[in-house]
Structure formats: C-alpha cells, structure tokens
Design a protein around this motif. Structure first.
Motif, PDB file in Angstrom:
ATOM      1  N   TRP A  87      -4.890   6.293  -1.174  1.00 47.99           N
ATOM      2  CA  TRP A  87      -4.137   5.073  -0.920  1.00 47.99           C
ATOM      3  C   TRP A  87      -4.381   4.076  -2.050  1.00 47.99           C
ATOM      4  O   TRP A  87      -5.518   3.822  -2.437  1.00 47.99           O
ATOM      5  CB  TRP A  87      -4.541   4.453   0.404  1.00 47.99           C
ATOM      6  N   VAL A  88      -3.300   3.504  -2.559  1.00 44.32           N
ATOM      7  CA  VAL A  88      -3.361   2.479  -3.596  1.00 44.32           C
ATOM      8  C   VAL A  88      -2.827   1.178  -3.016  1.00 44.32           C
ATOM      9  O   VAL A  88      -1.784   1.171  -2.339  1.00 44.32           O
ATOM     10  CB  VAL A  88      -2.533   2.886  -4.838  1.00 44.32           C
ATOM     11  N   SER A  89      -3.536   0.102  -3.253  1.00 47.30           N
ATOM     12  CA  SER A  89      -3.154  -1.219  -2.736  1.00 47.30           C
ATOM     13  C   SER A  89      -2.862  -2.175  -3.892  1.00 47.30           C
ATOM     14  O   SER A  89      -3.637  -2.248  -4.850  1.00 47.30           O
ATOM     15  CB  SER A  89      -4.270  -1.789  -1.852  1.00 47.30           C
ATOM     16  N   ILE A  90      -1.744  -2.886  -3.797  1.00 41.55           N
ATOM     17  CA  ILE A  90      -1.374  -3.887  -4.799  1.00 41.55           C
ATOM     18  C   ILE A  90      -1.462  -5.262  -4.143  1.00 41.55           C
ATOM     19  O   ILE A  90      -0.756  -5.540  -3.168  1.00 41.55           O
ATOM     20  CB  ILE A  90       0.054  -3.657  -5.334  1.00 41.55           C
ATOM     21  N   ARG A  91      -2.335  -6.099  -4.671  1.00 41.40           N
ATOM     22  CA  ARG A  91      -2.485  -7.461  -4.160  1.00 41.40           C
ATOM     23  C   ARG A  91      -1.533  -8.373  -4.926  1.00 41.40           C
ATOM     24  O   ARG A  91      -1.686  -8.567  -6.125  1.00 41.40           O
ATOM     25  CB  ARG A  91      -3.921  -7.935  -4.325  1.00 41.40           C
ATOM     26  N   PRO A  92      -0.501  -8.927  -4.274  1.00 42.09           N
ATOM     27  CA  PRO A  92       0.486  -9.730  -4.988  1.00 42.09           C
ATOM     28  C   PRO A  92      -0.125 -10.970  -5.646  1.00 42.09           C
ATOM     29  O   PRO A  92      -0.841 -11.741  -5.000  1.00 42.09           O
ATOM     30  CB  PRO A  92       1.475 -10.139  -3.901  1.00 42.09           C
ATOM     31  N   ARG A  93       0.137 -11.106  -6.919  1.00 39.40           N
ATOM     32  CA  ARG A  93      -0.232 -12.326  -7.638  1.00 39.40           C
ATOM     33  C   ARG A  93       1.003 -13.203  -7.843  1.00 39.40           C
ATOM     34  O   ARG A  93       0.897 -14.424  -7.870  1.00 39.40           O
ATOM     35  CB  ARG A  93      -0.853 -11.956  -8.985  1.00 39.40           C
ATOM     36  N   ARG A  94       2.148 -12.545  -7.940  1.00 34.81           N
ATOM     37  CA  ARG A  94       3.412 -13.281  -8.067  1.00 34.81           C
ATOM     38  C   ARG A  94       4.493 -12.511  -7.321  1.00 34.81           C
ATOM     39  O   ARG A  94       4.594 -11.287  -7.440  1.00 34.81           O
ATOM     40  CB  ARG A  94       3.794 -13.428  -9.539  1.00 34.81           C
ATOM     41  N   ILE A  95       5.296 -13.220  -6.529  1.00 33.01           N
ATOM     42  CA  ILE A  95       6.409 -12.612  -5.795  1.00 33.01           C
ATOM     43  C   ILE A  95       7.674 -13.406  -6.107  1.00 33.01           C
ATOM     44  O   ILE A  95       7.721 -14.617  -5.905  1.00 33.01           O
ATOM     45  CB  ILE A  95       6.171 -12.609  -4.271  1.00 33.01           C
ATOM     46  N   THR A  96       8.694 -12.730  -6.574  1.00 34.63           N
ATOM     47  CA  THR A  96       9.975 -13.363  -6.859  1.00 34.63           C
ATOM     48  C   THR A  96      11.094 -12.483  -6.318  1.00 34.63           C
ATOM     49  O   THR A  96      10.911 -11.287  -6.073  1.00 34.63           O
ATOM     50  CB  THR A  96      10.187 -13.576  -8.369  1.00 34.63           C
ATOM     51  N   GLY A  97      12.254 -13.073  -6.133  1.00 34.99           N
ATOM     52  CA  GLY A  97      13.378 -12.297  -5.631  1.00 34.99           C
ATOM     53  C   GLY A  97      14.701 -12.980  -5.902  1.00 34.99           C
ATOM     54  O   GLY A  97      14.744 -14.194  -6.173  1.00 34.99           O
ATOM     55  N   ARG A  98      15.760 -12.203  -5.836  1.00 34.23           N
ATOM     56  CA  ARG A  98      17.093 -12.740  -6.045  1.00 34.23           C
ATOM     57  C   ARG A  98      18.063 -12.073  -5.064  1.00 34.23           C
ATOM     58  O   ARG A  98      17.839 -10.943  -4.625  1.00 34.23           O
ATOM     59  CB  ARG A  98      17.580 -12.510  -7.475  1.00 34.23           C
ATOM     60  N   ARG A  99      19.135 -12.773  -4.737  1.00 32.05           N
ATOM     61  CA  ARG A  99      20.166 -12.243  -3.850  1.00 32.05           C
ATOM     62  C   ARG A  99      21.542 -12.554  -4.435  1.00 32.05           C
ATOM     63  O   ARG A  99      21.779 -13.669  -4.906  1.00 32.05           O
ATOM     64  CB  ARG A  99      20.037 -12.854  -2.454  1.00 32.05           C
ATOM     65  N   VAL A 100      22.424 -11.562  -4.390  1.00 30.60           N
ATOM     66  CA  VAL A 100      23.810 -11.733  -4.845  1.00 30.60           C
ATOM     67  C   VAL A 100      24.715 -11.739  -3.612  1.00 30.60           C
ATOM     68  O   VAL A 100      24.686 -10.804  -2.793  1.00 30.60           O
ATOM     69  CB  VAL A 100      24.237 -10.604  -5.792  1.00 30.60           C
ATOM     70  N   THR A 101      25.507 -12.801  -3.449  1.00 27.67           N
ATOM     71  CA  THR A 101      26.426 -12.919  -2.339  1.00 27.67           C
ATOM     72  C   THR A 101      27.761 -13.462  -2.850  1.00 27.67           C
ATOM     73  O   THR A 101      27.894 -13.837  -4.022  1.00 27.67           O
ATOM     74  CB  THR A 101      25.897 -13.886  -1.256  1.00 27.67           C
ATOM     75  N   GLU A 102      28.736 -13.500  -1.964  1.00 23.15           N
ATOM     76  CA  GLU A 102      30.011 -14.125  -2.290  1.00 23.15           C
ATOM     77  C   GLU A 102      29.804 -15.626  -2.395  1.00 23.15           C
ATOM     78  O   GLU A 102      29.062 -16.212  -1.596  1.00 23.15           O
ATOM     79  CB  GLU A 102      31.042 -13.833  -1.190  1.00 23.15           C
ATOM     80  N   ALA A 161       0.840  -1.195   0.000  1.00 25.42           N
ATOM     81  CA  ALA A 161       0.000   0.000   0.000  1.00 25.42           C
ATOM     82  C   ALA A 161       0.874   1.244   0.000  1.00 25.42           C
ATOM     83  O   ALA A 161       1.886   1.308   0.709  1.00 25.42           O
ATOM     84  CB  ALA A 161      -0.926   0.005   1.212  1.00 25.42           C
ATOM     85  N   TYR A 162       0.508   2.201  -0.801  1.00 29.10           N
ATOM     86  CA  TYR A 162       1.211   3.488  -0.804  1.00 29.10           C
ATOM     87  C   TYR A 162       0.188   4.595  -1.050  1.00 29.10           C
ATOM     88  O   TYR A 162      -0.883   4.370  -1.585  1.00 29.10           O
ATOM     89  CB  TYR A 162       2.316   3.520  -1.867  1.00 29.10           C
ATOM     90  N   ARG A 163       0.539   5.806  -0.643  1.00 25.63           N
ATOM     91  CA  ARG A 163      -0.380   6.934  -0.827  1.00 25.63           C
ATOM     92  C   ARG A 163       0.185   7.918  -1.849  1.00 25.63           C
ATOM     93  O   ARG A 163       1.404   8.099  -1.968  1.00 25.63           O
ATOM     94  CB  ARG A 163      -0.663   7.621   0.496  1.00 25.63           C
ATOM     95  N   THR A 164      -0.723   8.531  -2.550  1.00 28.70           N
ATOM     96  CA  THR A 164      -0.344   9.442  -3.614  1.00 28.70           C
ATOM     97  C   THR A 164      -1.462  10.453  -3.814  1.00 28.70           C
ATOM     98  O   THR A 164      -2.310  10.635  -2.929  1.00 28.70           O
ATOM     99  CB  THR A 164      -0.049   8.658  -4.914  1.00 28.70           C
ATOM    100  N   VAL A 165      -1.470  11.135  -4.952  1.00 28.04           N
ATOM    101  CA  VAL A 165      -2.526  12.089  -5.283  1.00 28.04           C
ATOM    102  C   VAL A 165      -3.117  11.703  -6.636  1.00 28.04           C
ATOM    103  O   VAL A 165      -2.443  11.093  -7.466  1.00 28.04           O
ATOM    104  CB  VAL A 165      -1.976  13.538  -5.344  1.00 28.04           C
ATOM    105  N   PRO A 166      -4.403  12.001  -6.866  1.00 34.85           N
ATOM    106  CA  PRO A 166      -5.011  11.700  -8.170  1.00 34.85           C
ATOM    107  C   PRO A 166      -4.254  12.373  -9.314  1.00 34.85           C
ATOM    108  O   PRO A 166      -3.603  13.410  -9.138  1.00 34.85           O
ATOM    109  CB  PRO A 166      -6.439  12.253  -8.029  1.00 34.85           C
ATOM    110  N   ASP A 167      -4.334  11.760 -10.483  1.00 35.08           N
ATOM    111  CA  ASP A 167      -3.715  12.289 -11.701  1.00 35.08           C
ATOM    112  C   ASP A 167      -2.188  12.289 -11.646  1.00 35.08           C
ATOM    113  O   ASP A 167      -1.537  12.983 -12.430  1.00 35.08           O
ATOM    114  CB  ASP A 167      -4.208  13.712 -11.998  1.00 35.08           C
ATOM    115  N   SER A 168      -1.621  11.528 -10.718  1.00 38.43           N
ATOM    116  CA  SER A 168      -0.160  11.393 -10.658  1.00 38.43           C
ATOM    117  C   SER A 168       0.247  10.074 -11.306  1.00 38.43           C
ATOM    118  O   SER A 168      -0.598   9.212 -11.581  1.00 38.43           O
ATOM    119  CB  SER A 168       0.325  11.433  -9.213  1.00 38.43           C
ATOM    120  N   ALA A 169       1.543   9.882 -11.541  1.00 37.71           N
ATOM    121  CA  ALA A 169       2.013   8.635 -12.129  1.00 37.71           C
ATOM    122  C   ALA A 169       1.715   7.437 -11.230  1.00 37.71           C
ATOM    123  O   ALA A 169       1.222   6.406 -11.715  1.00 37.71           O
ATOM    124  CB  ALA A 169       3.509   8.735 -12.432  1.00 37.71           C
ATOM    125  N   PRO A 170       1.969   7.489  -9.909  1.00 41.23           N
ATOM    126  CA  PRO A 170       1.623   6.347  -9.063  1.00 41.23           C
ATOM    127  C   PRO A 170       0.132   6.031  -9.071  1.00 41.23           C
ATOM    128  O   PRO A 170      -0.266   4.876  -8.920  1.00 41.23           O
ATOM    129  CB  PRO A 170       2.091   6.775  -7.672  1.00 41.23           C
TER     130      PRO A 170
END
Length: 310
Positions: free
Chosen positions: A292-307, A223-232
C-alpha cells in the motif's frame, strides 16, 4: 386520455375510422394514467412505448367508453363495482429521471441549435413524446431512434452509447459556450472521496510514467496498492502528482482534481489490514498486490468545465 395495465389501445384507420391496430397496455408511466403507454401490439407481439395521437382511444375492462375517460365520470372496474375516474393505487409509476439515451438526444439537439418542436417535427413524432424521451428513462424503438439519429446527424448506436468502448474519452463535441472555473479545496475533497480509478505520475528508471490505479481516500490521504518494483511503487519516497477526473461525453462537461504531495509505503500491519478491509474494489490489474502506498496531499486543485450560465 387515461388508462391502466390491461386496457386496450385502439388506433383507427385515418381513411375509414375503423380499428387499424390494437394492443394491450402493459405499462403506464404516470400515476394519473396519462400517456405514454407501453403497448404489446396484437399483430406483432412487440412491446413499444406509445404516445397516442388523436386517432387512438382506450377501451376494454376497467375503462369507460370512448370519450368518458376525459369527462371524469365514474366507471365500473374489473370486479363490477363502481369506481371513480382516478387510477388505482397499483398503477405502475416510474421515477422521472433522464436515461442515457435521452441525455444523448438532448445534448445532440442542443449542439445543433434545434428546439424540441423542430426536432420532433423532422423526426415525425409528437413533441410530448420527445420531451418524455429526454426527461425520463425511456427505451425507444429502433425505428424511433433511427429517425432521431437521422435528424441529429448521428447514429442509433451512438445515441445508445455503443460503438465507442475503445475510443479515448474527450472526442465528443465541445460546448458552444464553455465556462471553466476553479474548484475549492472542499469540493475537490468531495470529488476525490468517491474513490475509484485515478492516475499517479512518477519518475521511473525508464523515465516519467503516468499509471492508472484503484485508489481509496483514508484520513484525507490517497492510498493505492501495488507490487514492489512496479511503476506505481516508484512513487515511494518522492513528491508525486495524482489526478482523478470525470468526463461527460454526452454533455461536453467534466471536472478534474490534482493532488500533489509526498508518497510513502504503509508499513503498520493494522493500517494495512484496515485499508484492505475497507477497499471498495479489488485492483483491476489483478494478482497479489499487498503493498500500500499513501500520498499525503500538500496541494489540492481542481477545475470544472460547464455550459456558460450554469
């Protein structure tokens, strides 16, 4: 060698054996009173962190004569009462955790394939002091930092972490043997749950846009907050991508998490109130941002770079 705040550190002249420099020990870093010490030098009134060499000894109230500290014999404290050679319970103790300078020094040293002993020798310092600097939250003197920077092919400003505030992240040196691995859904959710600043990718009338937003995680939704007519706000009613990451420039490591799902505007007054009351911070962009805009995750992925090997 053992000491406590208030004792004197005396450094002898290599030529004559007479006292060449002395100062008051104003802080110790270990519970047993062993080096290094924070010393306020009598000739400059400057406080520096010192790892005494063989030409130094401790003297003064509350400390045994030279050579007696290591023997473990009892000594007379400041009140005149007999006390054991063990330090007082009031000795200043600092938690053994590395500071930012130490992490940068360690990272630069490893990138150049240098051992602690070799680095310390080139910088004209004891290996024990370099180990302390890398492993604890130390604040080395300007001279010490300049010597290390010269050995490591960098600058004191870079080792202190300054001078790059406007530089885009990711310009640090890569690991010699990086390893990239996929993150599972649980680890992705854990990394997301810290809240903070992420980026939302949307389609706008002017074309694609990627915009940073302060976000919260509520019931597994972003969830994040913004203003109407903005990019978010253009995310509402479509499927969007939301990304959050963390880069460790000093260690050449990092991770990223990507969330894909439909976005909607939060209209329930109670839900809006709870989001506003539970927000960790106000939007960095400032102003009145009550949408307030809410995004309901349909897919979650991630990656990590380590030694490689971690």
């Amino acid at each position: 060698m053992r000491a406590e705040p208030g004792d004197q550190l005396v450094v002898e002249s290599p030529a004559t054996g007479a006292a060449g420099r002395d100062g008051e020990i104003v802080g110790v870093r270990h519970a047993d009173g062993t080096p290094p010490y924070e010393v306020r030098w009598s000739d400059t009134d400057e406080v520096t962190l010192v790892c005494p060499g063989p030409d130094a000894h401790v003297r003064g109230p509350g400390h045994p004569p030279r050579g007696e500290a290591e023997s473990g014999r009892s000594r007379t404290d400041r009140t005149g009462e007999r006390a054991s050679a063990e330090p007082h319970a009031t000795t200043q103790v600092r938690p053994p955790h590395p500071g930012d300078i130490g992490r940068r020094v360690s990272a630069e040293r490893r990138r150049r394939g240098l051992s602690r002993e070799e680095t310390a020798h080139r910088a004209g310092m004891a290996p024990e002091y370099l180990a302390y600097l890398e492993e604890q939250a130390a604040d080395p003197t300007a001279t010490c930092l300049a010597r290390l920077a010269g050995v490591l092919g960098t600058t004191p400003v870079a080792l202190r972490g300054g001078g790059g505030i406007d530089r885009p992240p990711g310009q640090g040196q890569a690991l010699r043997h990086p390893r990239i691995r996929d993150l599972g859904p649980d680890e992705c959710r854990r990394l997301l749950s810290a809240s903070g600043v992420g980026r939302v990718a949307v389609s706008t009338p002017q074309g694609p846009a990627v915009v940073p937003v302060n976000y919260e995680v509520v019931d597994e939704s972003i969830a994040y907050r913004t203003v109407p007519d903005s990019a978010p706000a253009a995310a509402v009613g479509s499927e969007v991508a939301f990304e959050v990451d963390h880069l460790d420039e000093d260690m050449g490591q990092g991770w990223s998490v990507l969330v894909v799902g439909p976005a909607r505007v939060v209209t329930d007054p109670g839900a809006v109130r709870r989001l506003a009351e539970g927000a960790h911070s106000a939007p960095w962009a400032g102003g009145e941002r009550e949408m307030w805009v809410s995004i309901r995750p349909r897919r979650i992925t991630g990656r990590r770079v380590t030694e490689d090997g971690q």
